[in-house]
Scaffold this active site. Sequence first.
Site, PDB file in Angstrom:
ATOM      1  N   ASN A  18       0.811  -1.215   0.000  1.00 13.10           N
ATOM      2  CA  ASN A  18       0.000   0.000   0.000  1.00 13.10           C
ATOM      3  C   ASN A  18       0.844   1.265   0.000  1.00 13.10           C
ATOM      4  OD1 ASN A  18      -2.268  -1.498  -0.123  1.00 13.10           O
ATOM      5  ND2 ASN A  18      -2.921  -1.161   1.992  1.00 13.10           N
ATOM      6  N   ASP A 113     -10.221  -4.662  -5.256  1.00 20.00           N
ATOM      7  CA  ASP A 113     -10.749  -5.561  -4.236  1.00 20.00           C
ATOM      8  C   ASP A 113     -12.263  -5.590  -4.204  1.00 20.00           C
ATOM      9  OD1 ASP A 113      -8.495  -6.565  -3.241  1.00 20.00           O
ATOM     10  OD2 ASP A 113      -8.384  -5.270  -1.490  1.00 20.00           O
TER      11      ASP A 113
HETATM   12  C1  UD1 Z   1      -6.417   1.903   1.447  1.00 23.59           C
HETATM   13  C2  UD1 Z   1      -5.697   0.588   1.321  1.00 23.59           C
HETATM   14  C3  UD1 Z   1      -6.558  -0.549   1.842  1.00 23.59           C
HETATM   15  C4  UD1 Z   1      -7.017  -0.235   3.264  1.00 23.59           C
HETATM   16  C5  UD1 Z   1      -7.674   1.144   3.335  1.00 23.59           C
HETATM   17  C6  UD1 Z   1      -8.044   1.553   4.740  1.00 23.59           C
HETATM   18  C7  UD1 Z   1      -4.338   0.893  -0.641  1.00 23.59           C
HETATM   19  C8  UD1 Z   1      -4.052   0.494  -2.034  1.00 23.59           C
HETATM   20  N1  UD1 Z   1      -5.395   0.316  -0.064  1.00 23.59           N
HETATM   21  O1  UD1 Z   1      -7.560   1.838   0.594  1.00 23.59           O
HETATM   22  O2  UD1 Z   1      -5.785  -1.755   1.828  1.00 23.59           O
HETATM   23  O3  UD1 Z   1      -7.946  -1.223   3.649  1.00 23.59           O
HETATM   24  O4  UD1 Z   1      -6.781   2.137   2.805  1.00 23.59           O
HETATM   25  O5  UD1 Z   1      -6.943   1.505   5.560  1.00 23.59           O
HETATM   26  O6  UD1 Z   1      -3.618   1.669  -0.039  1.00 23.59           O
HETATM   27  N2  UD1 Z   1     -14.274   6.629   0.764  1.00 23.59           N
HETATM   28  C9  UD1 Z   1     -15.277   7.381   0.243  1.00 23.59           C
HETATM   29  N3  UD1 Z   1     -14.967   8.394  -0.643  1.00 23.59           N
HETATM   30  C10 UD1 Z   1     -13.689   8.669  -1.015  1.00 23.59           C
HETATM   31  C11 UD1 Z   1     -12.644   7.881  -0.480  1.00 23.59           C
HETATM   32  C12 UD1 Z   1     -12.965   6.862   0.418  1.00 23.59           C
HETATM   33  O7  UD1 Z   1     -16.434   7.180   0.545  1.00 23.59           O
HETATM   34  O8  UD1 Z   1     -13.469   9.598  -1.802  1.00 23.59           O
HETATM   35  C13 UD1 Z   1     -14.602   5.554   1.729  1.00 23.59           C
HETATM   36  C14 UD1 Z   1     -14.384   4.182   1.155  1.00 23.59           C
HETATM   37  O9  UD1 Z   1     -15.531   3.738   0.475  1.00 23.59           O
HETATM   38  C15 UD1 Z   1     -14.120   3.367   2.413  1.00 23.59           C
HETATM   39  C16 UD1 Z   1     -13.389   4.327   3.327  1.00 23.59           C
HETATM   40  O10 UD1 Z   1     -13.687   5.626   2.833  1.00 23.59           O
HETATM   41  O11 UD1 Z   1     -15.302   2.988   3.037  1.00 23.59           O
HETATM   42  C17 UD1 Z   1     -11.906   4.110   3.424  1.00 23.59           C
HETATM   43  O12 UD1 Z   1     -11.313   4.355   2.188  1.00 23.59           O
HETATM   44  P1  UD1 Z   1      -9.797   4.798   2.020  1.00 23.59           P
HETATM   45  O13 UD1 Z   1      -9.204   5.137   3.352  1.00 23.59           O
HETATM   46  O14 UD1 Z   1      -9.755   5.816   0.947  1.00 23.59           O
HETATM   47  O15 UD1 Z   1      -9.120   3.459   1.536  1.00 23.59           O
HETATM   48  P2  UD1 Z   1      -8.359   3.155   0.200  1.00 23.59           P
HETATM   49  O16 UD1 Z   1      -7.371   4.253  -0.077  1.00 23.59           O
HETATM   50  O17 UD1 Z   1      -9.333   2.787  -0.858  1.00 23.59           O
END
Ligand code: UD1
Length: 418
Positions: A18, A113
């Site tokens: 990540n 995922d």
């Molecule tokens: C990253 C990690 C993943 C980890 C997650 C949380 C990578 C490639 N993946 O995923 O392994 O499980 O952090 O630690 O680094 N959300 C929104 N809108 C947005 C952005 C996010 O609603 O614009 C929501 C997502 O749907 C989710 C939550 O926020 O429910 C967490 O997302 P986020 O922290 O952004 O995770 P990722 O970057 O996708």
Amino acid sequence: MVGGCRLEGRVQVTGAKNSVLKLMAAALLAEGTTTLLNVPDILDVEIMGELLRRLGCTVEHRVEASSVTIEVPATLDHRADYDLVRRMRASICVLGPLLARCQAADVALPGGDNIGSRGLDMHIEGLIRLGATAVNEHGYLIASSQGRLTGGEISLDFPSVGATETILMAAVTADGRTVIDNVAREPEIVDICEMLVAMGARVAGIGTSTLVIDGVESLHPVTHVTVADRIVAGTWAVAAAITRGDITIMGARAEHLQIALEKLVIAGARVDELPDGIRVRMDARPQAVDIVTLPYPGFPTDLQPQFIALNAIADGAALVTENLFEARFRFVQELARLGADVRTDGHHALVRGRPRLSGAPVEATDIRAGAGLVLAGLVAEGTTTIYGVSHIDRGYCGLIPDLVRLGARITRQHEPEL
Ligand code: UD1
């Protein structure tokens, strides 16, 4: 795999998936040759390498040296196609750098995922605050700006890892100051901030909830060592506890796993912090431990399936609360095939520990679900066959040879397709 073996010995943890994918994207910000070290040999690094090649970079992944070199040209293509993006959600991390470098980015909406709806609203709102326009057309996010982006003030609704990275990478070469409040504080965010600072970016508040970024004219390429993978380290820690084994996890950083290690101690494990790693030992049946997933420094959602597996054979009942990805409990149905007693209701799972699990065929639906199933298979009586191993390859390099070295009875039947 045949369960019932105690795992004992040493494993080496490499760089974090990540983190490295985002570091590869950050390389786009500087013309010239960036070298990343401590790079894991996982499929996602290949996919990201291919994506960068399509943007015009020359990418060399030297597996024996755990390195990736990325030669970034003066002019980049700015389109990230669906055929690659759909295979890896992390592809979205090229959005910020492309917009900063090309004043335009067309990025296919990601897949990746299978763990629930994962919005991009915070990424998009952040870029709009920096002066970009963004529309969703024909399955692509099409973002552009008239000239350079301009600094702005952004307060995230939720400390999203991805949104923090997108806005950060867009802001480092914007005109003026950007303040991003309520940012993610994961060690992988600190890692990318440190690389950006080494490249010449001006970022303050690293590791806190507020990042203050003063835009600079341009960045220069660097050599950077990827932070250790805390999720892989945490998975090995659970492997020691679940098999009543003794594993020394070299390269792991205890300070990045504080709550997870505390939970293992409550479960009955002995955890020793070493100068360059962690040793985890267990000699009795684990006690059940409650888990609540939260953004860092809370308990990581990426270790939730592994702890459900641990609780499945623990003494007592545990309540597991998932606050990040609603569909992450899907893997529980597979765990039930091994005899686990888990009931889910919305964000909660009640796991009643059983003295034994029994081997069965199961399907890995995402990386961490796959890790949870491997751990359960290690203690299930008889043979467990895990399908969908290519999901596991996306996050764990050399998992099967390492397991065999530590005493597991496990073989692989098919090689993954790239
Ligand atoms: C990253 C990690 C993943 C980890 C997650 C949380 C990578 C490639 N993946 O995923 O392994 O499980 O952090 O630690 O680094 N959300 C929104 N809108 C947005 C952005 C996010 O609603 O614009 C929501 C997502 O749907 C989710 C939550 O926020 O429910 C967490 O997302 P986020 O922290 O952004 O995770 P990722 O970057 O996708």
